[in-house]
Write a protein that holds these residues in place. Sequence first.
Motif, PDB file in Angstrom:
ATOM      1  N   THR A  23     -38.594 -20.168 -29.267  1.00 45.13           N
ATOM      2  CA  THR A  23     -38.403 -20.534 -30.676  1.00 45.13           C
ATOM      3  C   THR A  23     -37.097 -19.988 -31.240  1.00 45.13           C
ATOM      4  N   THR A  24     -36.772 -18.758 -30.867  1.00 43.54           N
ATOM      5  CA  THR A  24     -35.560 -18.113 -31.363  1.00 43.54           C
ATOM      6  C   THR A  24     -34.732 -17.619 -30.178  1.00 43.54           C
ATOM      7  N   PRO A  25     -33.426 -17.849 -30.173  1.00 44.64           N
ATOM      8  CA  PRO A  25     -32.600 -17.381 -29.058  1.00 44.64           C
ATOM      9  C   PRO A  25     -32.675 -15.864 -28.889  1.00 44.64           C
ATOM     10  N   THR A  26     -32.752 -15.416 -27.644  1.00 39.12           N
ATOM     11  CA  THR A  26     -32.671 -13.983 -27.353  1.00 39.12           C
ATOM     12  C   THR A  26     -31.209 -13.563 -27.499  1.00 39.12           C
ATOM     13  N   PRO A  27     -30.922 -12.264 -27.538  1.00 37.73           N
ATOM     14  CA  PRO A  27     -29.525 -11.824 -27.692  1.00 37.73           C
ATOM     15  C   PRO A  27     -28.577 -12.388 -26.638  1.00 37.73           C
ATOM     16  N   ILE A  28     -29.002 -12.419 -25.374  1.00 37.99           N
ATOM     17  CA  ILE A  28     -28.107 -12.946 -24.334  1.00 37.99           C
ATOM     18  C   ILE A  28     -27.860 -14.435 -24.548  1.00 37.99           C
ATOM     19  N   GLN A  29     -28.876 -15.168 -25.018  1.00 33.59           N
ATOM     20  CA  GLN A  29     -28.715 -16.599 -25.280  1.00 33.59           C
ATOM     21  C   GLN A  29     -27.801 -16.837 -26.480  1.00 33.59           C
ATOM     22  N   ALA A  30     -28.011 -16.095 -27.546  1.00 28.84           N
ATOM     23  CA  ALA A  30     -27.208 -16.274 -28.763  1.00 28.84           C
ATOM     24  C   ALA A  30     -25.730 -15.967 -28.513  1.00 28.84           C
TER      25      ALA A  30
END
Length: 441
Positions: A23-30
């Motif tokens: 649902t929400t990007p993780t830090p590595i994804q963001a």
Amino acid sequence: MTTFADLGLSETLLKALSHTKLTTPTPIQAQAIPHIMKGHDLMGLAQTGTGKTAAFGLPLLHRLLAIHHPAGPRHVRALILAPTRELVNQISENFLTFTKGTPTKITTVVGGASINKQAEKLKRGTDVLVATPGRLIDLLERGDVTLEKCGYLVLDEADHMLDMGFIHSLRKIAKHIPLKRQTLLFSATMPKDIEELAGTYLRDPVKVQVSPPGKPADKVTQAIHFTPQGDKAKLLEGYLKEHPEERSIVFGRTKHGSEKLMKLLVSWGFAAGSIHGNKSQNQRERTLQEFREGTLKVLVATDVAARGIDIPDVRHVYNYDLPNVPENYVHRIGRTARAGTDGRAIAFCAPAEMGELRDIEKVLKKAIPVVGGAPWAADIVAAAGKPHQTRGPRPGGHGSSGKPRGAQGAKPGGAKPAAKPKAARPQGRPGGAAAPRRSSR
């Protein structure tokens, strides 16, 4: 709060994500996705369980979806290399989820499966090839696949690939890929070899790091239990009985010892299975599927599985044998506390493993809390054999009271450390000067 839509992903991918738990990007994804979508080479440092597959998979697929014609026969548009069959299959499953309802073709090639069937699939070409290095080289040498039009190269778990001796394989494969490409390298640690690898394969890479190397997931509760090697099996039995309906992974050091332990647990009534290098691809996949579905509650594994299992509801990890490579401890316990859940990791430490424990705590930069027993005295450590001499569990291990001798009066999993035994042992933390350094490496 950043959303996947904010990152500029296509409507097709956003629709696919709406059917997942993402649902929400993780830090590595963001941090990684915007750079990858702009075409930059990237080096990502993050632990297992942080969402690395989506971090490189979503932007890669975003770019591939913009191509509206199929890949040519035997051609590959994007290549993803991973060290183990389990990790390759995990990546492929995620990519199939992201591309559901699109014409994007995902192909998997690993050792232990029919190379002729894999060659047949590659005849028609593929958008994304997810592979282990060894099997890919076999297919390249046979002429079953060509990488001359491959525009994307992803090296996942690069440090583990180097640990497994794949550096020469990577060099062979890289010769087949055009220099004009986008290269993404993801690793949990940053040893000198990885820096050299990045310097060889990446051009002016963006570096993204979301947690220091050696830092386990925040929601993993860690503990150490000191116990003689021969008492580990009965101690493990006690822990497993505390949570009979919850999934647990038990890590052993050797294929032989892990298989022997699994059979012992089955004889004691546990729904257990094992995966290690002596198992065929079909056996490993079937065991993982049964574990994922809950038919099996206990999975006994060697380090071949430490980075290849992505099952969100694993609640417990038991380090039956401490790993010879300290960084592998972080990867092992990363099998729990995934997707935002809590988890518990208990490590068993025999006298011969005090050197391994000190190395692990050096990587962690802190001591692991003690829940049973006490650090072994120097004379006991000196008299113990090296860890690799251990041949697996003994079916016994009971004292006259019927309790595991290694428990030292502690209740498995209890919140309070057990009382110190009366025998003279150092009172300091593991890794103190009293015990000489021993390592099987």
